[in-house]
Write an enzyme that holds these catalytic residues in place. Sequence first.
Site, short mmCIF file in Angstrom:
data_model
loop_
_atom_site.label_atom_id
_atom_site.label_comp_id
_atom_site.label_asym_id
_atom_site.label_seq_id
_atom_site.Cartn_x
_atom_site.Cartn_y
_atom_site.Cartn_z
N GLU A 161 0.87 -1.16 -0.04
CA GLU A 161 0.12 0.12 0.00
C GLU A 161 0.92 1.26 0.17
OE1 GLU A 161 -3.33 0.12 -0.08
OE2 GLU A 161 -3.87 -1.84 0.04
N CYS A 169 -2.38 9.64 1.94
CA CYS A 169 -1.86 8.75 0.99
C CYS A 169 -3.11 9.08 -0.38
CB CYS A 169 -1.88 7.27 0.94
SG CYS A 169 -3.29 6.58 2.09
P1 NDP Z 1 7.96 5.14 4.80
O1 NDP Z 1 8.04 4.42 3.69
O2 NDP Z 1 9.05 5.89 4.93
O3 NDP Z 1 8.03 4.20 6.09
C1 NDP Z 1 6.85 3.20 6.29
C2 NDP Z 1 7.43 2.05 7.10
O4 NDP Z 1 8.36 1.39 6.90
C3 NDP Z 1 7.78 2.69 8.63
O5 NDP Z 1 7.25 2.03 9.64
C4 NDP Z 1 9.25 2.49 8.60
O6 NDP Z 1 9.95 2.62 9.52
C5 NDP Z 1 9.55 1.08 8.08
N1 NDP Z 1 10.77 1.00 7.11
C6 NDP Z 1 11.62 2.00 6.68
N2 NDP Z 1 12.66 1.36 6.14
C7 NDP Z 1 12.29 0.01 6.19
C8 NDP Z 1 13.09 -1.15 5.55
N3 NDP Z 1 14.11 -0.99 5.12
N4 NDP Z 1 12.40 -2.35 5.92
C9 NDP Z 1 11.33 -2.28 6.36
N5 NDP Z 1 10.68 -1.29 6.97
C10 NDP Z 1 11.23 -0.22 6.70
O7 NDP Z 1 6.68 5.93 4.86
P2 NDP Z 1 6.22 6.98 5.91
O8 NDP Z 1 6.13 6.39 7.28
O9 NDP Z 1 6.75 8.20 5.51
O10 NDP Z 1 4.65 7.09 5.37
C11 NDP Z 1 4.26 8.05 4.20
C12 NDP Z 1 3.97 7.16 3.14
O11 NDP Z 1 3.04 6.18 3.07
C13 NDP Z 1 3.62 7.91 1.96
O12 NDP Z 1 4.01 7.84 0.65
C14 NDP Z 1 2.15 7.59 1.83
O13 NDP Z 1 1.32 7.97 0.86
C15 NDP Z 1 2.03 6.23 2.19
N6 NDP Z 1 0.77 5.72 2.81
C16 NDP Z 1 0.06 4.91 2.06
C17 NDP Z 1 -1.06 4.50 2.39
C18 NDP Z 1 -1.91 3.61 1.29
O14 NDP Z 1 -2.64 2.81 2.02
N7 NDP Z 1 -1.62 3.34 0.25
C19 NDP Z 1 -1.87 4.81 3.52
C20 NDP Z 1 -0.87 5.69 4.32
C21 NDP Z 1 0.31 6.30 3.82
P3 NDP Z 1 10.62 3.95 10.27
O15 NDP Z 1 9.52 4.90 10.37
O16 NDP Z 1 10.92 3.40 11.58
O17 NDP Z 1 11.55 4.40 9.39
#
Ligand code: NDP
Length: 512
Positions: A256, A290
């Site tokens: 997602e 998102c």
């Molecule tokens: P990120 O992609 O930065 O992070 C998402 C999650 O992945 C966090 O928990 C993060 O941890 C974790 N993460 C980071 N690096 C890794 C890795 N190498 N391996 C596994 N997990 C990892 O997204 P954001 O948190 O900034 O969220 C915003 C984004 O989410 C936007 O692009 C938004 O559009 C999208 N989004 C999509 C939705 C949908 O349903 N399609 C709904 C809501 C948001 P940590 O934060 O600890 O780095």
Amino acid sequence: MPLSEELDSVSGTTAGTVDRHGTAGTFESTNPATGAVVGVFPVHDADAVRETVEQARAAAERWAALGFAERRLRLAAFRGYLARRVHELADLVHRENGKPHDDAILEITLAIDHLAWAAAHAPRTLGPRRVRPGLLAANQAAYLEYQPLGVVGVIGPWNYPVFTPMGSIAYALAAGNAVVFKPSEFTPAVGAWLAAAWRAAVPDVADAFQLVTGYGETGAALCRAGVGKLAFTGSAATGRKVMATCAETLTPVLMELGGKDAMIVDDDADVVAAADAAVWGAMSNAGQTCIGIERVYATSAVYDRFVSEVTRRVGDLDPGSHERATYGPMTMASQTDVVRRHVADAVAAGGTLAAGGTVDGGYVAPTVLLDVPESSAAVREETFGPTLTITRVADAEEGLTRANASSMGLGGSVFSGSTARAMDLARRMRSGMTAINSVLTFASVPALPFGGVGESGFGRIHGEDGLREFSRAKAITRQRFPLPVDLLSFSRPAAAFDALARVTGLLHGRHR
Ligand code: NDP
């Protein structure tokens, strides 16, 4: 004692289980409006994550064995627990994410509604059923059922720290899986609150929903920990990394990802309603949605009126962290750099700044950009801030062509006075979801699947598709009686195949 105070009092641990595990230090989450520390949480290392998944695996067997009816009772207890504490959880969301309390209530209410729907519809969607065996297997009874995957890993973002992960957690639990949840490093307290709420509401299978906290490495460890599926919500950039890590163990993934959702405003649209929806769709939650509206394509017939309605409404918005604030600060301070870059790029490329464009601390002023070239970052990349581009198009068809010329395709919106026309545009919009004469509403219909196309990801949460996403189809045949001629045996007579070819010719040969 409210749950959040209990959590505060165990600072350094999260949901009561995690202090058993090994950690690589701790990290703080802070209030984006004040900088105050909201909580201190362990950074779980790979061993701790694996241990948590193994505990969840044992619980998954008990949870699956309960069956749909018993699970439904427990999911109802979880739902009731959340519903009785909406304000307490909303206050925590407000403090850790920065969004207004009212928006947090809306988010939590939606999550509870999905939880109820998933629990109620799991038996009919996933339960065993008989299917027609067909001519070649007329002597068989054929059964289909959807079985749980075991432990589902859920990695979530910070922008909707309750609603977004619960879209996976609720449906995965209802399908009979245990869940290990890794919340964003920006909203671990909300994740810990949810996990503690589960333990309190469902004490007999408390380990069926567990939490690990930390940074990206903790998420990567969850990918490698032997989960049956990894449900990821976040950016496309991180999604690629998660897929690569999951590929090491052929762990299936649900992606997602982000969006660059467009609204088309047609000649005969209700312009006032469209402007109102565009402003809310773009600016609420400080644009960190998102499925937020980031681009509008308005036809020449309505463009001037639409722009003036939007800019007037934007002038009334009041960002802040006070009681009546329309939206809060950016949850992640570094996101203001992305917004600044997109606004500067749009203006340098010839776009007009009709409102906003300024950043004050963590607050981005509501920003409206007009007629920005399609090649600009403000049109091509996800901005994830309270910004909106409005572009004049000759007609809705041109609007659709431009809307679809994006690598992403999550949601979108069409405003039109004609249902037939709007339905046609909505069907042809390259997105997983489209709202007609409203914005974002598809997310609040539990029966509708939620997910994107292209760089917005694949797989679906919500609805029947969301339940099946967290299960594997199991096919069973049971022979009711032997056929006089068994085609799946070396004792079959050679002549049987001539007869078979003749029957096939009669049944299918007439089709040209
Ligand atoms: P990120 O992609 O930065 O992070 C998402 C999650 O992945 C966090 O928990 C993060 O941890 C974790 N993460 C980071 N690096 C890794 C890795 N190498 N391996 C596994 N997990 C990892 O997204 P954001 O948190 O900034 O969220 C915003 C984004 O989410 C936007 O692009 C938004 O559009 C999208 N989004 C999509 C939705 C949908 O349903 N399609 C709904 C809501 C948001 P940590 O934060 O600890 O780095």
